[in-house]
Design an enzyme around this catalytic site. Structure first.
Site, PDB file in Angstrom:
ATOM      1  N   LYS A 122     -48.610 -45.906  26.578  1.00 44.97           N
ATOM      2  CA  LYS A 122     -48.054 -45.573  25.261  1.00 44.97           C
ATOM      3  C   LYS A 122     -47.014 -44.468  25.329  1.00 44.97           C
ATOM      4  O   LYS A 122     -46.063 -44.464  24.543  1.00 44.97           O
ATOM      5  CB  LYS A 122     -49.167 -45.181  24.279  1.00 44.97           C
ATOM      6  CG  LYS A 122     -50.006 -46.376  23.868  1.00 44.97           C
ATOM      7  CD  LYS A 122     -50.801 -46.113  22.614  1.00 44.97           C
ATOM      8  CE  LYS A 122     -51.538 -47.382  22.190  1.00 44.97           C
ATOM      9  NZ  LYS A 122     -52.413 -47.176  21.057  1.00 44.97           N
ATOM     10  N   LYS A 206     -51.432 -58.510  27.331  1.00 48.80           N
ATOM     11  CA  LYS A 206     -52.381 -58.735  26.234  1.00 48.80           C
ATOM     12  C   LYS A 206     -51.642 -58.989  24.913  1.00 48.80           C
ATOM     13  O   LYS A 206     -50.523 -58.482  24.725  1.00 48.80           O
ATOM     14  CB  LYS A 206     -53.388 -57.586  26.116  1.00 48.80           C
ATOM     15  CG  LYS A 206     -52.804 -56.312  25.602  1.00 48.80           C
ATOM     16  CD  LYS A 206     -53.901 -55.306  25.241  1.00 48.80           C
ATOM     17  CE  LYS A 206     -53.228 -54.104  24.636  1.00 48.80           C
ATOM     18  NZ  LYS A 206     -54.015 -53.068  24.096  1.00 48.80           N
ATOM     19  N   LYS A 209     -50.023 -55.771  18.817  1.00 45.62           N
ATOM     20  CA  LYS A 209     -49.282 -55.523  17.574  1.00 45.62           C
ATOM     21  C   LYS A 209     -47.854 -55.097  17.879  1.00 45.62           C
ATOM     22  O   LYS A 209     -46.968 -55.266  17.064  1.00 45.62           O
ATOM     23  CB  LYS A 209     -49.930 -54.349  16.821  1.00 45.62           C
ATOM     24  CG  LYS A 209     -51.309 -54.585  16.272  1.00 45.62           C
ATOM     25  CD  LYS A 209     -51.900 -53.253  15.751  1.00 45.62           C
ATOM     26  CE  LYS A 209     -53.349 -53.362  15.394  1.00 45.62           C
ATOM     27  NZ  LYS A 209     -54.007 -52.071  15.126  1.00 45.62           N
TER      28      LYS A 209
END
Ligand code: TYM
Length: 344
Positions: A122, A206, A209
């Site tokens: 992130k 994966k 969002k």
């Protein structure tokens, strides 16, 4: 010599959280929400939290948190969580999370948190500019769980490392403060074909969002046409469906589609493969679209209905916050006493 350290002897309690950031997708549903509903139906004591304190570790659009919080609460209910049985609440409404996170920041070691791969993903290349909150995010996650002395945590596979950290923190707190068995070592519940749903465009990534391509995921708000179109355009290969799970090796996109079919129809991958062995994607994809739409359509309809009544959602959240405080406050009293704070 046998280990005589007392282990946790409290009741079984389920806790999980979902961030109010962006639309939920099939991965969130199969990895988390569906399991929440199943655990509640099995009669367990459950708390499901909309983790808005976690959401602010990355920039949030001004004024968006409230409606996004309501959306997640509505999605929990649409997926089958009953607010009369389970506690649905916003994290920021219960101060115990932030308080216990601070104490755990002083229990967790830098080296443990530095190993967390989600921070590296992130924060990206510019980790120096990431918020300190993004770094200690998994410590807050441990506090979420342990403020309720939760014993079981249903999550997708991507949360495994964070759950291991929660166990390490619980164990070290118990040892450091001479309070054996004070906190349970929470068990991750990650089993089943839904635990790791991959992107429809790349079977090695994966479903997420934050993927810039909407074709990579099925959103909980997608209608039947959008779902059928996304499945039709999902990446596959030129080989027919294999007859065994071993035959899925090296074919991540096919393994993912078979896993989705299995999770939604409540079967094992083996039985799905037995049904479709030797068939091409011209036969499999329409069948998968049908199963997906049949499963999601009632959930999507209910979700829209719930969203049309924001006051109703707010009542659920306010009631949930009160019930969550009633569970966590006695735990926090014991924590303060155990740490040795003035007045505790
Ligand atoms: P979040 O909000 O990113 O995701 C919510 C849940 O969805 C699961 N999930 C998936 N499962 C299967 N396949 C996928 N592609 C997929 N993508 C997401 C996640 O594993 C998660 O269960 N850190 C957590 C939120 C959190 C939490 C907690 C969870 C905060 N405190 C305490 C459990 C207990 C997160 O960011 O989830």
């Amino acid at each position: 010599m046998t280990d005589t350290t007392p282990t946790y002897s409290g009741p079984m309690r389920v806790f999980s959280g979902v961030q109010p950031t962006g639309n939920l997708h099939l991965g969130n549903y199969l990895g988390a929400l569906k399991k929440f509903a199943d655990l509640q139906k099995a009669g367990h004591d459950c708390l499901f939290c909309v983790v808005d304190l976690h959401a602010i570790t990355l920039p949030v659009e001004k004024g968006a948190l409230v409606s996004q919080t309501r959306q997640i609460a509505a999605a929990f209910m649409a997926a089958g969580v009953d607010p009369a049985k389970s506690v649905i609440f916003p994290q920021s409404a219960v101060l115990a999370h932030a308080e216990l996170a601070w104490i755990f920041n002083c229990v967790a070691r830098m080296g443990w948190v530095e190993r967390m791969t989600q921070f590296k993903d992130k924060a990206g290349k510019d980790a120096e500019r990431a918020s300190v909150g993004l770094f200690t995010y998994p410590v807050l996650q441990a506090a979420d769980i342990l403020a309720y002395k939760a014993t079981h945590v249903p999550v997708g596979e991507d949360q495994k490392q964070h759950l291991e950290l929660s166990r390490d923190i619980a164990e070290r707190f118990n040892r450091e403060y001479g309070a054996p068995g004070f906190f349970p070592l929470p068990e991750p519940m990650i089993q089943g074909p839904g635990a790791r749903i991959m992107s429809l465009k790349d079977g090695t990534k994966k479903m997420s969002k934050s993927d810039p391509s909407d074709l990579s995921r099925i959103n909980l708000i997608d209608d039947a046409d959008a779902i059928a179109n996304k499945i039709k355009r999902a990446k596959t290969d030129a080989e027919p469906i294999p007859g065994t799970v071993e035959g899925l090796e090296g074919r991540p996109e096919v393994a993912n589609l078979v896993g989705i079919y299995a999770a939604l129809s409540g079967q094992t991958a083996t039985s799905v493969l037995a049904e479709f062995e030797g068939k091409g994607f011209g036969a499999f994809k329409p069948a998968l679209a049908e199963v997906t739409v049949a499963h999601l359509a009632p959930i999507t309809a209910r979700y829209r209905e719930l969203l049309a009544d924001p006051e109703g959602i707010d009542r659920v959240l306010a009631d949930g916050a009160e019930r969550a405080r009633a569970v966590s406050e006695p735990v926090m009293q014991d924590v303060r006493r155990t740490v040795g704070f003035w007045g505790a």
